[in-house]
Design a protein around this motif. Structure first.
Motif, PDB file in Angstrom:
ATOM      1  N   HIS A 191     -66.547 -17.188-109.400  1.00 35.14           N
ATOM      2  CA  HIS A 191     -67.666 -16.274-109.218  1.00 35.14           C
ATOM      3  C   HIS A 191     -68.969 -16.996-108.898  1.00 35.14           C
ATOM      4  N   MET A 192     -69.265 -18.063-109.636  1.00 34.00           N
ATOM      5  CA  MET A 192     -70.463 -18.846-109.334  1.00 34.00           C
ATOM      6  C   MET A 192     -70.390 -19.498-107.959  1.00 34.00           C
ATOM      7  N   PRO A 193     -69.253 -20.104-107.546  1.00 34.42           N
ATOM      8  CA  PRO A 193     -69.180 -20.655-106.190  1.00 34.42           C
ATOM      9  C   PRO A 193     -69.446 -19.620-105.103  1.00 34.42           C
ATOM     10  N   GLN A 194     -68.999 -18.370-105.329  1.00 34.46           N
ATOM     11  CA  GLN A 194     -69.296 -17.323-104.347  1.00 34.46           C
ATOM     12  C   GLN A 194     -70.799 -17.092-104.254  1.00 34.46           C
ATOM     13  N   MET A 195     -71.455 -17.010-105.401  1.00 40.49           N
ATOM     14  CA  MET A 195     -72.897 -16.795-105.404  1.00 40.49           C
ATOM     15  C   MET A 195     -73.630 -17.967-104.741  1.00 40.49           C
ATOM     16  N   LEU A 196     -73.170 -19.180-104.992  1.00 40.52           N
ATOM     17  CA  LEU A 196     -73.785 -20.349-104.372  1.00 40.52           C
ATOM     18  C   LEU A 196     -73.583 -20.346-102.860  1.00 40.52           C
ATOM     19  N   SER A 197     -72.366 -20.015-102.433  1.00 45.34           N
ATOM     20  CA  SER A 197     -72.077 -19.986-101.000  1.00 45.34           C
ATOM     21  C   SER A 197     -72.927 -18.943-100.292  1.00 45.34           C
ATOM     22  N   ASP A 223     -67.610 -25.327 -94.397  1.00 50.92           N
ATOM     23  CA  ASP A 223     -66.688 -25.132 -95.521  1.00 50.92           C
ATOM     24  C   ASP A 223     -67.407 -24.526 -96.728  1.00 50.92           C
ATOM     25  N   MET A 224     -68.616 -25.011 -96.991  1.00 50.54           N
ATOM     26  CA  MET A 224     -69.350 -24.535 -98.171  1.00 50.54           C
ATOM     27  C   MET A 224     -69.817 -23.095 -98.016  1.00 50.54           C
ATOM     28  N   THR A 225     -69.939 -22.618 -96.795  1.00 52.16           N
ATOM     29  CA  THR A 225     -70.405 -21.243 -96.574  1.00 52.16           C
ATOM     30  C   THR A 225     -69.291 -20.310 -96.103  1.00 52.16           C
ATOM     31  N   ARG A 226     -68.052 -20.787 -96.094  1.00 54.70           N
ATOM     32  CA  ARG A 226     -66.952 -19.943 -95.601  1.00 54.70           C
ATOM     33  C   ARG A 226     -66.855 -18.637 -96.377  1.00 54.70           C
ATOM     34  N   ILE A 227     -66.924 -18.719 -97.708  1.00 53.67           N
ATOM     35  CA  ILE A 227     -66.740 -17.503 -98.499  1.00 53.67           C
ATOM     36  C   ILE A 227     -67.988 -16.629 -98.515  1.00 53.67           C
ATOM     37  N   ALA A 228     -69.065 -17.084 -97.865  1.00 53.73           N
ATOM     38  CA  ALA A 228     -70.237 -16.210 -97.729  1.00 53.73           C
ATOM     39  C   ALA A 228     -69.914 -15.011 -96.839  1.00 53.73           C
ATOM     40  N   ALA A 229     -68.782 -15.060 -96.143  1.00 52.03           N
ATOM     41  CA  ALA A 229     -68.345 -13.930 -95.323  1.00 52.03           C
ATOM     42  C   ALA A 229     -67.665 -12.840 -96.151  1.00 52.03           C
ATOM     43  N   SER A 230     -67.515 -13.057 -97.456  1.00 52.24           N
ATOM     44  CA  SER A 230     -66.835 -12.081 -98.321  1.00 52.24           C
ATOM     45  C   SER A 230     -67.597 -10.766 -98.380  1.00 52.24           C
ATOM     46  N   GLY A 231     -66.847  -9.690 -98.550  1.00 50.86           N
ATOM     47  CA  GLY A 231     -67.445  -8.353 -98.583  1.00 50.86           C
ATOM     48  C   GLY A 231     -68.201  -8.076 -99.876  1.00 50.86           C
ATOM     49  N   TRP A 232     -69.302  -7.366 -99.762  1.00 43.40           N
ATOM     50  CA  TRP A 232     -70.152  -7.068-100.918  1.00 43.40           C
ATOM     51  C   TRP A 232     -69.489  -6.107-101.894  1.00 43.40           C
ATOM     52  N   ASN A 233     -68.740  -5.133-101.411  1.00 36.46           N
ATOM     53  CA  ASN A 233     -68.191  -4.105-102.306  1.00 36.46           C
ATOM     54  C   ASN A 233     -67.363  -4.712-103.432  1.00 36.46           C
ATOM     55  N   ARG A 243     -71.242 -10.474-115.409  1.00 34.01           N
ATOM     56  CA  ARG A 243     -72.609 -10.910-115.136  1.00 34.01           C
ATOM     57  C   ARG A 243     -73.037 -12.088-116.006  1.00 34.01           C
ATOM     58  N   ASP A 244     -72.868 -11.966-117.323  1.00 36.07           N
ATOM     59  CA  ASP A 244     -73.436 -12.960-118.243  1.00 36.07           C
ATOM     60  C   ASP A 244     -72.839 -14.343-118.032  1.00 36.07           C
ATOM     61  N   GLN A 245     -71.507 -14.406-117.896  1.00 38.66           N
ATOM     62  CA  GLN A 245     -70.859 -15.702-117.728  1.00 38.66           C
ATOM     63  C   GLN A 245     -71.207 -16.333-116.375  1.00 38.66           C
ATOM     64  N   THR A 246     -71.346 -15.498-115.345  1.00 38.79           N
ATOM     65  CA  THR A 246     -71.695 -16.030-114.027  1.00 38.79           C
ATOM     66  C   THR A 246     -73.136 -16.530-114.008  1.00 38.79           C
ATOM     67  N   VAL A 247     -74.032 -15.798-114.660  1.00 39.12           N
ATOM     68  CA  VAL A 247     -75.428 -16.249-114.760  1.00 39.12           C
ATOM     69  C   VAL A 247     -75.496 -17.574-115.510  1.00 39.12           C
ATOM     70  N   LEU A 248     -74.738 -17.702-116.588  1.00 36.83           N
ATOM     71  CA  LEU A 248     -74.704 -18.950-117.339  1.00 36.83           C
ATOM     72  C   LEU A 248     -74.241 -20.105-116.454  1.00 36.83           C
ATOM     73  N   ALA A 249     -73.197 -19.869-115.680  1.00 38.94           N
ATOM     74  CA  ALA A 249     -72.682 -20.912-114.785  1.00 38.94           C
ATOM     75  C   ALA A 249     -73.719 -21.298-113.735  1.00 38.94           C
ATOM     76  N   LEU A 250     -74.416 -20.309-113.182  1.00 44.06           N
ATOM     77  CA  LEU A 250     -75.453 -20.593-112.190  1.00 44.06           C
ATOM     78  C   LEU A 250     -76.587 -21.420-112.803  1.00 44.06           C
TER      79      LEU A 250
END
Length: 380
Positions: A191-197, A223-233, A243-250
């Motif tokens: 989840h955090m890698p998706q947010m970073l990408s 490569d680092m931005t490949r998953i930035a193409a993922s759908g928002w839904n 949310r909480d665990q992903t925010v902590l990771a970020l």
């Protein structure tokens, strides 16, 4: 056995395709939208077809119900199951309910409230693609992937044995995990890698984008931005349920970035070809070495399912038919390639072909064949 797939997208249709391909004595029930059901029927991926609202028809008789929709839809379906007329069901016959949602705590909490004869065991296959529909169904998509299983505490394995059998059948590796551990782990490794990408791709400065300089991006940025193409839904549901665990990771990554910035700022710049003072790169070297160790830990022997493949590399010439010249002899010798990647590709420069095989024996056979054909083949 009757397997009911609620939501018939990529992963559900891929499981169904594997069942049909193997001609198992299993009835596949597809629950989805009218257009998807029509296409599933054309492709021969299911035996029975139901709309989402026909719950009184697709629940009775089901042995396993696998919820394959987005997370919030999964939660809504669990709520609908809890409210249905239980007199329609055989009280003596267990109905195993599971899901493929990317977060587990909220789903497992909701599933635990289901009345008998339902028994809920959450799950999550670490497989997928940026393609989302049944048009891209792939019976081998789960091959060698982890598939998390999150049973309620105290539930015997025999209760969810049909799910474990299904996981084994499609070639995945079952990992029994508490849902809290799952979400904490996925926050960091998914989840955090998706947010970073997404953040990286969204943060390209105007000084780069305006003159279209982003088109010069090399493989690292792509490569680092490949998953930035993922759908928002889909990611909306993941974000709100973990949310909480992903925010902590970020925040933890942000602390690491701050250290890297400090290390970079401590470097002595080069003037006229000479360092302007003593070398102060030790802090940045520490970051790189820690990064080397972290990356290597992903592939510790016996721990990473994807690393279980035996891999070889084959240098290629940049000529028409180069790929076929490598792959055809292997196919002629009945060798099944499980994964393939073309690395280091530049125009008029040889690329390197990475081939993965299920067993070391298959990899050795492939090496012998290609060595006899004059290729400089190496184990990876």
């Amino acid at each position: 056995m009757r397997f009911t797939f609620v939501g018939f997208g990529l992963l559900a249709s891929s499981v169904a395709a594997a069942i049909k391909q193997a001609k198992l004595p299993t009835v596949v029930r597809a629950v989805s939208s009218p257009a998807t059901l029509a296409r599933a029927k054309e492709l021969g991926l299911a035996d029975e077809f139901y709309g989402y609202d026909e719950i009184k028809d697709w629940v009775p008789g089901s042995d396993v119900i696998l919820l394959c929709a987005p997370i919030l839809h999964i939660l809504k379906t669990i709520e609908n199951l809890s409210q249905m007329d239980l007199s329609l069901l055989d009280a003596q016959k267990q109905i195993l309910v599971s899901d493929i949602g990317s977060t587990k705590v909220e789903i497992c909490k909701a599933g635990a409230k289901l009345p008998k004869p339902f028994v809920f065991v959450g799950s999550h296959p670490m497989a997928g693609s940026e393609k989302r529909t049944l048009e891209y169904n792939d019976p081998s998509i789960f091959e060698n992937a982890y598939w998390f299983v999150c049973p309620p505490e105290g539930v015997d394995e025999s209760v969810y044995k049909p799910l474990l059998n299904l996981i084994s059948f499609v070639g995945a590796n079952a990992v029994v995990f508490p849902p809290e551990h799952h979400d904490r782990t996925m926050a960091w490794v998914s989840h955090m890698p998706q947010m970073l990408s997404s953040t990286l791709a969204a943060s390209m400065p105007e000084r780069l984008v305006k003159p279209n300089y982003q088109h010069y991006a090399g493989r690292a940025f792509r490569d680092m931005t490949r998953i930035a193409a993922s759908g928002w839904n889909m990611w909306h549901d993941i974000a709100v349920t973990n949310r909480d665990q992903t925010v902590l990771a970020l925040k933890e990554v942000r602390a690491g970035i701050d250290k890297t910035v400090e290390a970079m700022e401590s470097l002595k710049v080069v003037c006229d070809g000479k360092p302007a003072g003593d070398d102060c790169s030790a802090a940045l070297e520490t970051v790189f070495k820690a990064g080397n160790d972290g990356r290597a830990s992903l592939f510790a022997p016996g721990r990473n399912a994807a690393a279980a493949f035996s891999e070889i590399t084959v240098p290629l010439k940049d000529v028409p038919g180069a790929l076929l010249q490598v792959l055809q002899p292997l196919a002629d010798n009945n060798l099944n390639i499980r994964d393939i990647e073309l690395m280091k590709v530049r125009e008029n420069i040889a690329g390197t072909l990475l081939l993965a095989f299920k067993t070391p024996e298959e990899a050795r056979r492939a090496m012998q064949i290609l060595l006899q054909l004059g290729y400089d083949v190496k184990e990876r």
